[in-house]
Design an enzyme around this catalytic site. Structure first.
Site, PDB file in Angstrom:
ATOM      1  N   LYS A  66     -31.766  -4.449   8.850  1.00  0.00           N
ATOM      2  CA  LYS A  66     -31.396  -3.900   7.485  1.00  0.00           C
ATOM      3  C   LYS A  66     -30.018  -4.193   7.056  1.00  0.00           C
ATOM      4  CE  LYS A  66     -31.469   0.413   5.268  1.00  0.00           C
ATOM      5  NZ  LYS A  66     -31.755   2.005   5.435  1.00  0.00           N
ATOM      6  N   GLU A  93     -26.892  -6.091  18.668  1.00  0.00           N
ATOM      7  CA  GLU A  93     -28.213  -6.412  19.663  1.00  0.00           C
ATOM      8  C   GLU A  93     -28.774  -7.596  18.950  1.00  0.00           C
ATOM      9  OE1 GLU A  93     -27.718  -3.353  19.197  1.00  0.00           O
ATOM     10  OE2 GLU A  93     -28.130  -2.180  20.899  1.00  0.00           O
ATOM     11  N   GLY A 127     -34.794   2.623   8.320  1.00  0.00           N
ATOM     12  CA  GLY A 127     -35.209   2.006   9.218  1.00  0.00           C
ATOM     13  C   GLY A 127     -36.430   2.105  10.150  1.00  0.00           C
ATOM     14  N   ARG A 128     -36.692   3.357  10.042  1.00  0.00           N
ATOM     15  CA  ARG A 128     -37.852   4.076  10.979  1.00  0.00           C
ATOM     16  C   ARG A 128     -38.925   3.989  10.147  1.00  0.00           C
ATOM     17  NH1 ARG A 128     -33.406   7.203  11.608  1.00  0.00           N
ATOM     18  NH2 ARG A 128     -33.664   9.340  10.484  1.00  0.00           N
ATOM     19  N   GLU A 143     -35.521  10.118  16.228  1.00  0.00           N
ATOM     20  CA  GLU A 143     -34.425  10.049  15.073  1.00  0.00           C
ATOM     21  C   GLU A 143     -34.182  10.801  13.911  1.00  0.00           C
ATOM     22  OE1 GLU A 143     -32.150   5.719  15.374  1.00  0.00           O
ATOM     23  OE2 GLU A 143     -33.607   5.663  13.736  1.00  0.00           O
ATOM     24  N   HIS A 191     -54.335   9.003  35.159  1.00  0.00           N
ATOM     25  CA  HIS A 191     -54.227   8.538  36.555  1.00  0.00           C
ATOM     26  C   HIS A 191     -52.514   8.474  36.862  1.00  0.00           C
ATOM     27  CE1 HIS A 191     -58.230   7.739  37.098  1.00  0.00           C
ATOM     28  NE2 HIS A 191     -58.259   7.365  35.933  1.00  0.00           N
ATOM     29  N   LYS A 216     -22.326   3.228  19.823  1.00  0.00           N
ATOM     30  CA  LYS A 216     -22.324   1.797  19.598  1.00  0.00           C
ATOM     31  C   LYS A 216     -20.810   1.412  19.733  1.00  0.00           C
ATOM     32  CE  LYS A 216     -26.149   1.717  16.356  1.00  0.00           C
ATOM     33  NZ  LYS A 216     -26.515   1.813  14.829  1.00  0.00           N
TER      34      LYS A 216
HETATM   35  O1  F6P Z   1     -29.765   2.391  16.337  1.00  0.00           O
HETATM   36  C1  F6P Z   1     -29.919   2.976  15.055  1.00  0.00           C
HETATM   37  C2  F6P Z   1     -30.509   2.229  13.826  1.00  0.00           C
HETATM   38  O2  F6P Z   1     -29.625   2.286  13.021  1.00  0.00           O
HETATM   39  C3  F6P Z   1     -31.754   2.498  13.575  1.00  0.00           C
HETATM   40  O3  F6P Z   1     -31.765   3.458  12.684  1.00  0.00           O
HETATM   41  C4  F6P Z   1     -32.362   1.291  12.859  1.00  0.00           C
HETATM   42  O4  F6P Z   1     -33.728   1.313  12.723  1.00  0.00           O
HETATM   43  C5  F6P Z   1     -31.865   0.309  13.707  1.00  0.00           C
HETATM   44  O5  F6P Z   1     -30.484   0.935  14.235  1.00  0.00           O
HETATM   45  C6  F6P Z   1     -31.569  -1.139  13.447  1.00  0.00           C
HETATM   46  O6  F6P Z   1     -30.791  -1.348  12.281  1.00  0.00           O
HETATM   47  P1  F6P Z   1     -30.769  -2.524  11.626  1.00  0.00           P
HETATM   48  O7  F6P Z   1     -32.250  -2.948  10.965  1.00  0.00           O
HETATM   49  O8  F6P Z   1     -29.906  -2.444  10.374  1.00  0.00           O
HETATM   50  O9  F6P Z   1     -30.302  -3.852  12.491  1.00  0.00           O
END
Ligand code: F6P
Length: 541
Positions: free
Chosen positions: A211, A217, A271-272, A357, A388, A508
């Site tokens: 987003k 990452e 995002g979620r 979240e 199990h 972060k």
């Molecule tokens: O770690 C939090 C977060 O902001 C989530 O809410 C989101 O889904 C994710 O990081 C990824 O964010 P982006 O789509 O901006 O890379």
């Protein structure tokens, strides 16, 4: 609705106080409730958008249910829902609308946000996604050397990974099997390296899904994937092998992806809550635009159900209220999500972000601290595998865990009587968790007295049984929307902000500082424990 309603302390409502009293004085067990009322199952089972929700194995009496519905009235849940659906900025800390429901509105159903009909833009993006997905599926979209795309690597994390990764497995039976999908999220280089091991750069498409297009990452993995591609095909290949899904056109171009190959969405999609936006591009490539359209129809059917069904039979409302009852009034801290479908293997992980979240908050919207329990811990594994493993604790441990047992009636892969066996296990667990087994029943089997205590099942563990006919794109959409709206209801009752996630930000920032110190020992020190861990890592690495 006045802002005062939003910020008011829910503990001051009459219904809250009644519920607290009922929780302290209710003595009936689930077994008694079920055995004493022959109409209970019928009264507590409701359906909508092809989803059946059976709440009869919850610890709720008529009085509790009435008080929960009163609480929803006193907390103005319906008005808050209407505010959300109308595009009011209910995400107050980020001053944003919360409009994932606009992503799945059918043609001819406009949705105004700040004076603009956003469904026009939504449909434009869907049409561009469809054209692109079709060209990849048909083989018309070729890589830089003229080869057909056969591997798709989605690089994203959190909401930009969990939804697409979950949907990929869930809808495998409806997917184009000639395409291989990989989902890379972890900054651990292993994730990317292992995913690319089976990919040939010439036939690989990378979707960078973020987003913000700034997430550490994702951007780190995206740059590494770009290097992998450029090493064998050169810079000019990037435009045929990389596309982006983002709200940030500037950062996308900076990365080197042509914005003609970018699929956008908007700040009003959290995002979620984004698997039905362009973030679902990999899903659309897998199941095709029609399949994706059916998934959106399932989401929308549940949205409509939530918006229009009376409270007494409104699935997300009832599910959300029961979640509040279990968490806040009965003190049950965790919910196990137990899908009896291998295709839903990643559904618990998906729900962890959606629920935790969203509702892992301890201050209300106006910043005042809550003095009641909010969001439960969600976790789980598909049945029968979990049986199990951790079910022992569910049955006889000292903690009470609530469970959502998800039953899919028709298998996409019927083999002899395996599907009946699977469902028999799901229903057996629902019965044993909720009803238990008394010492008398155990002894009646001829169990020696010394062994009886070990075989007693306390029962009285609350269980919801959620059933669908098939796990197809429509039902997956409806199932996800059920949980989305249940999460909304819980947040509205608790008065917390379900649509921000400030709790993940600090970690972060601190990680960036620590990275600097790992790479340069003269950089700033932290606390004694962190400094010692950095030093140990530097020695061990
Ligand atoms: O770690 C939090 C977060 O902001 C989530 O809410 C989101 O889904 C994710 O990081 C990824 O964010 P982006 O789509 O901006 O890379």
């Amino acid at each position: 609705m006045s802002p005062d309603d939003v910020h008011a302390d829910p503990t001051q409502t009459r219904a809250w106080q009644r519920l607290a009293l009922l929780a302290a004085t209710s003595e009936s067990t689930i077994r008694e409730l079920l055995d004493e009322d022959p109409d209970r199952v019928k009264a507590l089972t409701h359906a909508g958008a092809r989803v059946h929700l059976d709440l009869s194995r919850q610890r709720i009496t008529d009085d509790v249910l009435r008080a929960l519905l009163d609480l929803a009235v006193e907390r103005n849940v319906a008005a808050r829902r209407d505010d959300m659906l109308a595009g009011v900025h209910i995400n107050v800390t980020e001053d944003r609308a919360v409009l994932h429901t606009a992503l799945r509105r059918p043609a001819g159903a406009p949705q105004m946000v700040d004076g603009t009909d956003v469904t026009t833009e939504v449909r434009d993006v869907l049409a561009r996604m469809a054209a692109f997905a079709e060209s990849v599926r048909s083989g018309a979209w070729l890589g830089g050397t003229g080869e057909r795309i056969t591997s798709i690597v989605n690089i994203g994390i959190g909401g930009s990974d969990l939804g697409p990764a979950m949907a990929h497995i869930a809808l495998e039976a409806f997917s184009d099997r000639s395409l291989a999908f990989h989902f890379v999220s972890n900054v651990d280089p292993t994730d990317l390296v292992e995913a690319l091991r089976s990919c040939d750069p010439a036939s690989t498409l990378v979707i960078v899904a973020s987003k913000t297009f700034t997430t550490l990452e994702t951007m780190t993995n995206a740059h590494a994937a770009r290097r992998w591609l450029v090493e064998s095909l050169g810079d000019s290949a990037v435009e045929r092998h990389f596309v982006a899904v983002s709200t940030n056109a500037e950062k996308v171009s900076e990365f080197g992806i042509d914005t003609a190959n970018m699929f956008g969405f908007w700040d009003w999609v959290g995002g979620r809550y984004s698997m039905d936006s362009a973030i679902g591009l990999s899903t659309m490539i897998a199941v095709g635009p029609d399949g994706f359209g059916q998934m959106l129809a399932g989401f929308h059917a549940m949205d409509e159900h939530f918006a229009t069904t009376p409270p007494e039979s409104n699935l997300p409302l009832l599910m959300g209220l029961v979640a509040v009852w279990n968490r806040t009034f009965l003190g049950i801290g965790t919910t196990a999500v137990l899908p009896y479908s291998q295709y839903l293997a990643r559904f618990p992980a998906y729900l962890q972000q959606l629920t935790m979240e969203s509702n892992g908050k301890s201050v209300r919207l106006d910043g005042t601290p809550v003095d009641y329990e909010t969001g439960a811990i969600f976790w789980g594994e598909p049945g029968t595998n979990g049986q199990h493993s951790f079910y022992q604790l569910l049955h006889q441990g000292t903690s009470t865990v609530a469970s959502d047992i998800i039953v899919v009636a028709r298998s996409e892969n019927p083999l002899t009587d395996q599907q009946d066996m699977l469902v028999a296990n799901a229903l057996a667990q629902a019965a044993v968790l909720s009803r238990g087994r008394t010492p008398e029943e155990v002894a009646a089997d001829g169990t020696p007295a010394w062994l009886v205590p070990h075989k007693v099942m306390p029962g009285n563990r609350p269980v919801s049984v959620i059933s669908i006919e098939r796990l197809d794109p429509f039902s997956l959409g409806a199932l996800v929307a059920l949980y989305e709206h249940s999460v909304f209801v819980q947040g509205a009752i608790w008065g917390i902000g379900s649509f921000d996630q400030w709790g993940v930000e600090l970690g972060k920032k601190v990680a960036m500082g620590i990275l600097e110190t790992i790479e340069d020992a003269s950089a700033p020190a932290f606390d004694p424990a962190t400094d010692a861990s950095i030093e140990l890592y530097r020695r061990l690495r």
